[in-house]
Design a protein around this motif. Sequence first.
Motif, PDB file in Angstrom:
ATOM      1  N   TYR A  43       0.833  -1.208   0.000  1.00 30.48           N
ATOM      2  CA  TYR A  43       0.000   0.000   0.000  1.00 30.48           C
ATOM      3  C   TYR A  43       0.863   1.251   0.000  1.00 30.48           C
ATOM      4  N   TRP A  44       1.933   1.240   0.791  1.00 30.87           N
ATOM      5  CA  TRP A  44       2.841   2.393   0.809  1.00 30.87           C
ATOM      6  C   TRP A  44       3.480   2.586  -0.555  1.00 30.87           C
ATOM      7  N   GLU A  45       3.978   1.493  -1.129  1.00 33.88           N
ATOM      8  CA  GLU A  45       4.661   1.569  -2.423  1.00 33.88           C
ATOM      9  C   GLU A  45       3.745   2.052  -3.533  1.00 33.88           C
ATOM     10  N   ASN A  46       2.472   1.670  -3.471  1.00 31.41           N
ATOM     11  CA  ASN A  46       1.518   2.022  -4.522  1.00 31.41           C
ATOM     12  C   ASN A  46       0.750   3.300  -4.230  1.00 31.41           C
ATOM     13  N   GLY A  47       1.084   3.976  -3.146  1.00 37.30           N
ATOM     14  CA  GLY A  47       0.434   5.234  -2.817  1.00 37.30           C
ATOM     15  C   GLY A  47      -0.997   5.091  -2.328  1.00 37.30           C
ATOM     16  N   ARG A  48      -1.399   3.894  -1.947  1.00 32.11           N
ATOM     17  CA  ARG A  48      -2.764   3.680  -1.454  1.00 32.11           C
ATOM     18  C   ARG A  48      -2.900   4.082   0.014  1.00 32.11           C
ATOM     19  N   ASN A  49      -1.776   4.143   0.681  1.00 34.27           N
ATOM     20  CA  ASN A  49      -1.756   4.496   2.096  1.00 34.27           C
ATOM     21  C   ASN A  49      -0.397   5.099   2.396  1.00 34.27           C
ATOM     22  N   GLU A  50      -0.281   5.812   3.500  1.00 33.14           N
ATOM     23  CA  GLU A  50       0.994   6.387   3.921  1.00 33.14           C
ATOM     24  C   GLU A  50       1.337   5.883   5.310  1.00 33.14           C
ATOM     25  N   PRO A  51       2.621   5.798   5.596  1.00 36.03           N
ATOM     26  CA  PRO A  51       3.011   5.389   6.949  1.00 36.03           C
ATOM     27  C   PRO A  51       2.492   6.387   7.979  1.00 36.03           C
ATOM     28  N   ARG A  52       2.300   5.906   9.167  1.00 36.39           N
ATOM     29  CA  ARG A  52       1.922   6.781  10.273  1.00 36.39           C
ATOM     30  C   ARG A  52       3.184   7.430  10.822  1.00 36.39           C
ATOM     31  N   LEU A  53       3.010   8.571  11.445  1.00 32.92           N
ATOM     32  CA  LEU A  53       4.139   9.339  11.945  1.00 32.92           C
ATOM     33  C   LEU A  53       5.041   8.520  12.862  1.00 32.92           C
ATOM     34  N   TYR A  54       4.467   7.699  13.709  1.00 32.34           N
ATOM     35  CA  TYR A  54       5.283   6.919  14.645  1.00 32.34           C
ATOM     36  C   TYR A  54       6.154   5.881  13.929  1.00 32.34           C
ATOM     37  N   GLN A  55       5.830   5.581  12.662  1.00 34.57           N
ATOM     38  CA  GLN A  55       6.598   4.603  11.895  1.00 34.57           C
ATOM     39  C   GLN A  55       7.798   5.222  11.180  1.00 34.57           C
ATOM     40  N   TYR A  56       7.820   6.540  11.073  1.00 37.58           N
ATOM     41  CA  TYR A  56       8.888   7.199  10.321  1.00 37.58           C
ATOM     42  C   TYR A  56      10.288   6.928  10.856  1.00 37.58           C
ATOM     43  N   PRO A  57      10.530   6.938  12.172  1.00 41.74           N
ATOM     44  CA  PRO A  57      11.898   6.662  12.623  1.00 41.74           C
ATOM     45  C   PRO A  57      12.423   5.299  12.164  1.00 41.74           C
ATOM     46  N   THR A  58      11.565   4.288  12.166  1.00 40.61           N
ATOM     47  CA  THR A  58      11.970   2.959  11.713  1.00 40.61           C
ATOM     48  C   THR A  58      12.264   2.968  10.219  1.00 40.61           C
ATOM     49  N   ILE A  59      11.439   3.669   9.459  1.00 39.36           N
ATOM     50  CA  ILE A  59      11.642   3.762   8.012  1.00 39.36           C
ATOM     51  C   ILE A  59      12.957   4.482   7.712  1.00 39.36           C
ATOM     52  N   ILE A  60      13.198   5.589   8.394  1.00 39.89           N
ATOM     53  CA  ILE A  60      14.434   6.355   8.203  1.00 39.89           C
ATOM     54  C   ILE A  60      15.648   5.479   8.540  1.00 39.89           C
ATOM     55  N   ALA A  61      15.560   4.753   9.643  1.00 43.08           N
ATOM     56  CA  ALA A  61      16.666   3.870  10.041  1.00 43.08           C
ATOM     57  C   ALA A  61      16.875   2.766   8.998  1.00 43.08           C
ATOM     58  N   PHE A  62      15.786   2.192   8.501  1.00 39.28           N
ATOM     59  CA  PHE A  62      15.876   1.129   7.501  1.00 39.28           C
ATOM     60  C   PHE A  62      16.532   1.646   6.220  1.00 39.28           C
ATOM     61  N   LEU A  63      16.114   2.821   5.770  1.00 39.80           N
ATOM     62  CA  LEU A  63      16.660   3.383   4.530  1.00 39.80           C
ATOM     63  C   LEU A  63      18.093   3.895   4.705  1.00 39.80           C
ATOM     64  N   GLY A  64      18.400   4.345   5.921  1.00 38.49           N
ATOM     65  CA  GLY A  64      19.735   4.887   6.178  1.00 38.49           C
ATOM     66  C   GLY A  64      19.892   6.340   5.791  1.00 38.49           C
ATOM     67  N   TYR A  65      18.802   6.999   5.482  1.00 35.61           N
ATOM     68  CA  TYR A  65      18.836   8.428   5.166  1.00 35.61           C
ATOM     69  C   TYR A  65      17.451   9.019   5.407  1.00 35.61           C
ATOM     70  N   TYR A  66      17.371  10.342   5.396  1.00 35.47           N
ATOM     71  CA  TYR A  66      16.108  11.048   5.582  1.00 35.47           C
ATOM     72  C   TYR A  66      15.469  11.234   4.201  1.00 35.47           C
ATOM     73  N   PRO A  67      14.375  10.523   3.892  1.00 36.96           N
ATOM     74  CA  PRO A  67      13.850  10.484   2.530  1.00 36.96           C
ATOM     75  C   PRO A  67      12.875  11.607   2.150  1.00 36.96           C
ATOM     76  N   PHE A  68      12.585  12.499   3.048  1.00 34.95           N
ATOM     77  CA  PHE A  68      11.564  13.516   2.787  1.00 34.95           C
ATOM     78  C   PHE A  68      12.196  14.744   2.162  1.00 34.95           C
ATOM     79  N   ASP A  69      11.471  15.372   1.244  1.00 37.82           N
ATOM     80  CA  ASP A  69      12.051  16.487   0.503  1.00 37.82           C
ATOM     81  C   ASP A  69      11.547  17.858   0.940  1.00 37.82           C
ATOM     82  N   HIS A  70      10.903  17.956   2.088  1.00 35.79           N
ATOM     83  CA  HIS A  70      10.472  19.275   2.547  1.00 35.79           C
ATOM     84  C   HIS A  70      11.684  20.073   3.012  1.00 35.79           C
ATOM     85  N   GLU A  71      11.540  21.380   2.991  1.00 35.35           N
ATOM     86  CA  GLU A  71      12.660  22.225   3.403  1.00 35.35           C
ATOM     87  C   GLU A  71      12.935  22.044   4.894  1.00 35.35           C
ATOM     88  N   THR A  72      14.181  22.209   5.265  1.00 32.95           N
ATOM     89  CA  THR A  72      14.560  22.057   6.672  1.00 32.95           C
ATOM     90  C   THR A  72      15.409  23.227   7.153  1.00 32.95           C
TER      91      THR A  72
END
Length: 99
Positions: free
Chosen positions: A10-39
């Motif tokens: 669902y995440w890959e196909n854009g049918r759903n998005e991860p919940r905020l509490y899941q982001y740290p695990t996703i970031i750790a899994f990927l090894g980088y910060y994948p979001f493109d918003h300004e910081t």
Amino acid sequence: MNVSEDCLCYWENGRNEPRLYQYPTIIAFLGYYPFDHETETFGGKIKRYKYEHGLSNLKLAKMLGVDEGTVANWERNKCLPHKEALKGLLSTLNKNAAH
């Protein structure tokens, strides 16, 4: 990441998005910060901190001793804390990010 295969699809196909509490695990899994918003702005720093730590506005507000609406306004760059408070908040965010 402790989610089902369907959830990942669902995440890959854009049918759903991860919940905020899941982001740290996703970031750790990927090894980088994948979001493109300004910081660069204070609001961008708040948003990145929330994503990196899986915090809602309410949880971050409690951590910083402010109300939830204040965090939302900061994130949208609608207002900034006073200069002295801003230094303290950035210090707190940076210190907590190091842990």
